[in-house]
Design a protein around this motif. Sequence first.
Motif, mmCIF file in Angstrom:
data_model
loop_
_atom_site.group_PDB
_atom_site.id
_atom_site.type_symbol
_atom_site.label_atom_id
_atom_site.label_comp_id
_atom_site.label_asym_id
_atom_site.label_seq_id
_atom_site.Cartn_x
_atom_site.Cartn_y
_atom_site.Cartn_z
ATOM 1 N N ARG A 155 54.021 72.797 54.999
ATOM 2 C CA ARG A 155 54.059 73.401 53.971
ATOM 3 C C ARG A 155 53.959 72.287 52.656
ATOM 4 N NH1 ARG A 155 58.606 77.857 52.347
ATOM 5 N NH2 ARG A 155 58.335 77.148 50.083
ATOM 6 N N TYR B 138 50.605 71.164 51.674
ATOM 7 C CA TYR B 138 49.715 72.285 51.171
ATOM 8 C C TYR B 138 50.417 72.213 49.537
ATOM 9 C CZ TYR B 138 48.551 73.454 55.919
ATOM 10 O OH TYR B 138 48.133 73.631 57.098
ATOM 11 N N GLU B 139 51.601 72.274 49.756
ATOM 12 C CA GLU B 139 52.066 72.434 48.108
ATOM 13 C C GLU B 139 51.697 70.852 47.356
ATOM 14 O OE1 GLU B 139 56.333 72.841 48.365
ATOM 15 O OE2 GLU B 139 56.371 74.828 49.123
ATOM 16 N N GLU C 213 48.063 71.434 46.649
ATOM 17 C CA GLU C 213 47.866 72.269 45.574
ATOM 18 C C GLU C 213 48.171 72.016 44.026
ATOM 19 O OE1 GLU C 213 46.878 75.443 45.369
ATOM 20 O OE2 GLU C 213 47.925 76.169 43.421
ATOM 21 N N LEU D 54 56.600 84.448 43.417
ATOM 22 C CA LEU D 54 55.900 84.524 44.751
ATOM 23 C C LEU D 54 56.333 83.688 45.729
ATOM 24 C CD1 LEU D 54 52.278 84.494 42.750
ATOM 25 C CD2 LEU D 54 53.582 86.387 43.718
ATOM 26 N N GLY D 55 57.505 82.874 45.499
ATOM 27 C CA GLY D 55 57.944 82.377 46.711
ATOM 28 C C GLY D 55 58.170 80.881 46.377
ATOM 29 N N ALA D 56 57.738 80.237 45.029
ATOM 30 C CA ALA D 56 57.860 78.846 44.918
ATOM 31 C C ALA D 56 59.251 78.554 44.977
ATOM 32 C CB ALA D 56 57.248 78.330 43.631
ATOM 33 N N ARG D 57 59.661 77.425 45.531
ATOM 34 C CA ARG D 57 61.044 76.887 45.673
ATOM 35 C C ARG D 57 61.108 75.865 44.500
ATOM 36 N NH1 ARG D 57 62.529 75.198 51.417
ATOM 37 N NH2 ARG D 57 60.272 74.460 51.877
ATOM 38 N N ARG D 58 62.554 75.545 44.202
ATOM 39 C CA ARG D 58 62.467 74.410 43.187
ATOM 40 C C ARG D 58 61.820 73.388 43.417
ATOM 41 N NH1 ARG D 58 69.211 74.694 42.329
ATOM 42 N NH2 ARG D 58 69.257 76.544 41.037
ATOM 43 N N THR E 222 59.045 72.916 44.741
ATOM 44 C CA THR E 222 57.606 73.015 44.571
ATOM 45 C C THR E 222 57.473 72.839 43.256
ATOM 46 O OG1 THR E 222 57.853 75.047 46.214
ATOM 47 C CG2 THR E 222 55.750 74.717 45.215
ATOM 48 N N GLN F 281 55.215 69.986 41.412
ATOM 49 C CA GLN F 281 53.829 70.080 40.526
ATOM 50 C C GLN F 281 54.060 69.445 39.264
ATOM 51 O OE1 GLN F 281 53.419 74.398 39.963
ATOM 52 N NE2 GLN F 281 52.409 73.939 37.992
ATOM 53 N N ASP G 41 66.894 78.523 46.965
ATOM 54 C CA ASP G 41 65.612 78.549 47.921
ATOM 55 C C ASP G 41 65.535 79.511 49.061
ATOM 56 O OD1 ASP G 41 64.887 76.127 46.354
ATOM 57 O OD2 ASP G 41 65.476 74.842 47.939
ATOM 58 N N ALA H 84 63.886 82.361 47.245
ATOM 59 C CA ALA H 84 62.511 82.140 47.208
ATOM 60 C C ALA H 84 61.903 82.498 48.604
ATOM 61 C CB ALA H 84 62.366 80.804 46.813
ATOM 62 N N ARG I 278 61.600 86.170 48.731
ATOM 63 C CA ARG I 278 60.552 86.973 47.688
ATOM 64 C C ARG I 278 59.075 86.688 48.490
ATOM 65 N NH1 ARG I 278 64.152 84.503 43.616
ATOM 66 N NH2 ARG I 278 62.761 82.452 43.710
ATOM 67 N N ASN I 279 59.129 85.236 48.711
ATOM 68 C CA ASN I 279 57.566 85.014 49.286
ATOM 69 C C ASN I 279 57.293 85.775 50.424
ATOM 70 O OD1 ASN I 279 56.321 82.444 51.450
ATOM 71 N ND2 ASN I 279 55.512 83.091 49.491
ATOM 72 N N ARG J 112 42.126 81.891 44.646
ATOM 73 C CA ARG J 112 43.138 81.099 44.489
ATOM 74 C C ARG J 112 44.366 81.694 44.105
ATOM 75 N NH1 ARG J 112 43.838 76.620 45.416
ATOM 76 N NH2 ARG J 112 44.331 75.587 43.434
ATOM 77 N N PRO K 31 50.786 83.012 47.558
ATOM 78 C CA PRO K 31 51.968 83.048 48.253
ATOM 79 C C PRO K 31 51.626 82.434 49.708
ATOM 80 C CG PRO K 31 51.130 84.917 47.165
ATOM 81 C CD PRO K 31 50.002 83.940 46.706
ATOM 82 N N ILE L 284 50.217 79.447 50.346
ATOM 83 C CA ILE L 284 50.370 78.239 50.188
ATOM 84 C C ILE L 284 51.967 77.961 50.285
ATOM 85 C CG2 ILE L 284 50.330 76.125 48.702
ATOM 86 C CD1 ILE L 284 47.774 77.138 47.578
ATOM 87 N N TYR L 285 52.630 78.666 49.575
ATOM 88 C CA TYR L 285 54.228 78.789 49.653
ATOM 89 C C TYR L 285 54.837 79.093 51.078
ATOM 90 C CZ TYR L 285 53.617 78.341 44.729
ATOM 91 O OH TYR L 285 53.408 77.868 43.309
ATOM 92 N N GLY M 90 53.187 78.245 53.653
ATOM 93 C CA GLY M 90 52.844 77.155 54.562
ATOM 94 C C GLY M 90 51.620 77.595 55.563
ATOM 95 N N ARG N 284 44.062 80.636 54.980
ATOM 96 C CA ARG N 284 44.361 81.633 53.653
ATOM 97 C C ARG N 284 43.226 82.129 52.986
ATOM 98 N NH1 ARG N 284 47.386 76.193 52.149
ATOM 99 N NH2 ARG N 284 45.637 75.686 50.922
#
Lengths: 352, 252
Positions: free
Chosen positions: A3, A6-7, A10, A265-269, A271, A275, B88, B91, B94-95, B115, B120, B122-123, B125, B131
């Motif tokens: 994960r 991928y992050e 991205e 959308l689920g990005a954690r801290r 992430t 970024q 977290d 998160a 939510r994801n 994209r 979501p 990507i987050y 994994g 994807r």
Amino acid sequence: MKRLLYELSESWKIAAAQMRSNLTRSTLTALGVIIGIIAVTLMGTAVNGISIGFDKSMAVLGDDVLYVTQWPWKPVDDWWNYRDRKKIKTDYTETLNRMIAATPNSNLVIAVPTSNLMRSIKYGGNQVDNVFVLGTTSDFIVIGLFSWDSMVAMPLGAFNKYFSAKSDSDVRVKVKDKTRLADAKDELTGLMRRVRGLPPEKKDDFSINEQQAFKSTLDPVKNSIAIAGLFITGLSLFVGAIGIMNITFVSVKERTKEIGTRKALGARRRTILLQFLIESTALCLLGGFIGLAFAYLMCFGIGKAFPSFPIHFSVGLVFLSMIVSILTGLFSGFAPAWTASRLDPVAALRYE
Amino acid sequence: METRNSIRPPGPVVIDIENITKDYVMGEEVVRALRGVNLKIHRNEYIAIMGPSGSGKSTLMNMLGCLDTPTSGRYEFNGKNVAEMDDDELAAVRNREIGFVFQTFNLLPRSTSLRNVELPLIYAGIQPERRVERATQVLTDVGLGDRIHHKPNELSGGQRQRVAIARALVNGPSIILADEPTGNLDSKTGEEIMELLEDLYRRGNTIILVTHERDIAAHARRTVHLRDGLIEMDHAGFIAELDMPVATQTSA
């Protein structure tokens, strides 16, 4: 783990897209880093060059030779104690060589005199400085030239015949085994005391020097030049880093809503932190590459135009400046990225 | 074919809220946005949350969306206590469990539809090939199979909201949380989006609609009215409500 990968990929894509879409802004900000990296790299090459120059000059002295002189090769505070010492005479070498030959298992090989007899010549309106004048008669035949900084080697007999009258000379003594320099030094001290006829209670009235002593006096000088130079040029890089930090803060502010969306959308801290760190690092790396390219061209140009100028570009320097760029990026991106990662998603989503 | 009036037995409880409150400190003043709300939402419900501004509607939505945690009370999402989760963990919920649809679409402007919908995943994994496959599938499902490489500024408002809905659906969430999904659309396009939501509901999704428009809320099978931080009315519109008093849909 996957994960995170991928992050990361991205984040690199986002960073690239950001730079493309804010081209002017990114270029101007990177300019600070470009200038910083050019300054630091050029300073680095200069320090490298000076260091190499020092070593070269040192190599001429030879590391298996001891130098008997009136003055020691290190700065002295009580100069008056040295001023009145007896001069070192050319004919000491004969005595020394006899003694060396008489000593079984001597650490010394041979002693030769050297003399500084540079002159300036004037002929009509022309003047040449620091020339070794062999004489105005034709007693000498030059049999060969070799690149030895403005030096002439000649038979000892001839030296004594033509120059001993002016001999305010130094004596060089070659050592048999340079790993036993200290023993050789002790032996030579003993021999010189005998030459000078010093009673045991008197101090040495001559100095025995070696290249190492010279080097250890010069090294701190060299190092302080390097540190001061890199520090001052590092300041320009620091200014560049502040520029990056500033623009990253602006970017975080502008994209607050986007950060909120990503969090929804689920990005954690982590992430979000990554970024923005990657964005600032990408900017710095870009600046670093461009700066390095410029620095290389400048070094190349200077090297071509002034071959004697001490400047030296190395692969190590490339890696170093890349690492410095990355560190600058991380340093300048951290505060904004941290702020972004801590944003409250509700407030960020509502931000217009 | 199922009609709007058919009665279906409720599925298992997805959201179970018990007596939650939320206080905000505004300068010296404490604003009590929620004053003790009880709410149960079952799987495959279509529920509208209504209320005037300042009613606590947005606050409740943020709670339901796990964007914020309550000051007190219990909130269980699929049996897990969400009220005490850290950032977290929220998160992650939510994801995987919540699909957001926003009034302003909130698409990333410089990314293609594909994209945007991938994000979501990507987050979560998910590996790249999966994807693209999944995002393309969902975009096709919402009728945008031929728009996957377009950027938001190359799409109409309705198409943008479809991309956002695809993004909300892509991780197979337990609930879809739509906040004024037609607020930025003309009424015809808005109606199309509502049809899409209706379609998603019929396919078994749980939909929570937050709106102040009666016409939009009328699409839902159940309506919750909030006023002053409390649930004022909870009508079972067209679905039998088991544990709440049933009121008629006359006045708010």
